[in-house]
Scaffold this active site. Structure first.
Site, short mmCIF file in Angstrom:
data_model
loop_
_atom_site.label_atom_id
_atom_site.label_comp_id
_atom_site.label_asym_id
_atom_site.label_seq_id
_atom_site.Cartn_x
_atom_site.Cartn_y
_atom_site.Cartn_z
N SER A 142 13.80 -18.21 21.50
CA SER A 142 12.53 -18.93 21.83
C SER A 142 12.08 -20.26 20.40
O SER A 142 12.84 -20.08 19.45
CB SER A 142 11.14 -17.57 21.32
OG SER A 142 9.58 -17.95 21.21
N TYR A 155 6.77 -11.60 16.11
CA TYR A 155 7.85 -12.50 17.24
C TYR A 155 8.52 -13.41 16.85
O TYR A 155 9.87 -13.82 16.84
CB TYR A 155 7.22 -13.40 18.73
CG TYR A 155 7.57 -13.27 19.41
CD1 TYR A 155 8.09 -12.51 20.87
CD2 TYR A 155 7.80 -14.63 20.07
CE1 TYR A 155 8.84 -13.31 21.74
CE2 TYR A 155 8.12 -15.76 21.05
CZ TYR A 155 8.75 -15.10 21.87
OH TYR A 155 9.45 -15.55 23.34
N LYS A 159 13.05 -12.84 17.22
CA LYS A 159 13.68 -14.07 17.57
C LYS A 159 14.65 -14.21 16.63
O LYS A 159 15.83 -15.20 17.45
CB LYS A 159 12.65 -14.85 18.48
CG LYS A 159 11.58 -14.75 19.37
CD LYS A 159 12.57 -13.91 20.50
CE LYS A 159 12.22 -13.67 22.56
NZ LYS A 159 13.36 -13.09 23.12
#
Ligand code: NAD
Length: 311
Positions: A142, A155, A159
């Site tokens: 991401s 997150y 990622k």
């Protein structure tokens, strides 16, 4: 060059980007193991692929554990006789700024994205090696993992970790002829639809209109289908020489990301003590400090989101 005769697993492929990947892999000839925690969307995905003329089966199970990874590879082998392609796409968000983020928020995101990618890749690579299959592992990163983003500690860690694993796997899997890459997608899905910044693009898409060129071009924001071609390409024989890469796709944009390397280097005989750094750091590196965060370009007037109460 098609994917006929190949078999793929796509995790989290009941909806969103995963569904677009599964459909495109099937369109190119691969049989697909669809996976999701949501039974209804997984069944729908299988029906959609079959209606397109493809072959698919569903495994409803939460990616994360070694047991589910084994179940997925077993399903590919039992149903379609082999495995060639793994796409580790399943994902969730639990966004909160650091002080508000609980251990559960952190663990949940790490478990699905990072551990799910690790367990599935380990299982698939074991199969590839044992059966001498020049397999393809396509992970999903991401922009947040590449650059950081406010409210996404868990997150960002997951990622960035995925891209770190890909760099390592490119080294470890080379001899077996297996490639490992990360796709860095941006698209209108359940995950991004609610962000006010993208409101006008999402509304256009939902009306069945083309998204405004500014979103597709400048922001690299489009539909899930815009990313699917890259996943199918990386799964193909045409991409046999591509490994260890992080490749961005969204809207009209395709990007090859750099991997981190030293931006500046300095030497001092005997090393760098506290006082040496106090005296020299600024003059050595002060103008070379790295930026963080994604750059969100200002939206043109007509593409700005409407205030919440007017929606
Ligand atoms: N949408 C974007 O712009 C964007 C940007 C960067 C990265 N991504 C990544 O792309 C991937 C797909 O995102 P999306 O936008 O399509 O999201 P989405 O929420 O639309 O779809 C994710 C799917 O994964 C499923 N899922 C969740 N946990 C699971 C689990 N443990 N096991 C199996 N399935 C599970 C969900 O039920 C859902 O169907 C994610 O890894 C996400 O982080 C998306």
């Amino acid at each position: 060059m098609s994917l006929a005769g190949k078999v793929a697993i796509v995790t989290g492929s009941g909806r969103g980007l995963g569904l677009a990947y599964a459909r495109e892999l099937a369109r190119q000839g691969a049989a697909v193991v669809v996976n999701d925690v949501d039974e209804a969307v997984a069944a729908d995905a299988v029906r959609t692929i079959e209606a397109d003329g493809g072959r698919a089966t569903a495994v409803v199970a939460p990616v994360g554990s070694s047991e589910v990874a084994r179940q997925l590879v077993q399903a590919a082998v039992d149903t379609f006789g082999r495995l060639d392609i793994l796409v580790t796409n399943a994902g969730i968000l639990r966004d909160k700024s650091l002080l508000k983020m609980t251990d559960e928020d952190f663990d949940a995101v790490i478990n699905v994205h990072l551990k799910g990618t690790f367990t599935c890749a380990r299982e698939a690579f074991g199969y590839f090696k044992e059966n001498q299959v020049p397999g393809r592992i396509i992970t999903i990163g991401s922009p947040t993992g590449q650059r950081g983003n406010f409210g996404q500690t868990n997150y960002a860690a997951a990622k960035a970790g995925i891209v770190g694993m890909v760099r390592t796997w490119a080294l470890e899997m080379k001899k077996a002829g297996v490639t490992a890459n990360a796709v860095i997608p941006v698209a209108a899905t359940a995950m991004t639809k609610t962000l006010p910044y993208f409101q006008k693009a999402v509304e256009a898409d939902e009306r069945g209109d083309a998204m405004p060129a500014f979103f597709r071009h400048e922001l690299g924001f489009g539909t899930a289908d815009d990313v699917a071609g890259l996943v199918a390409f990386l799964a193909s024989d045409a991409a046999a020489g591509i490994t260890g890469q992080a490749i961005g796709a969204g809207g009209d944009r395709l990007q090859l990301w750099t991997h981190p390397e030293a931006a500046a280097t300095a030497y001092r005989e005997g090393g760098w003590g506290y006082q040496d750094l106090v005296e020299n750091f600024d003059s050595l590196f002060g103008d070379k400090l790295q930026s963080v965060g994604e750059e969100f370009l200002p939206l043109p007037e007509e593409l700005q989101p409407e205030p919440a109460q007017a929606r």
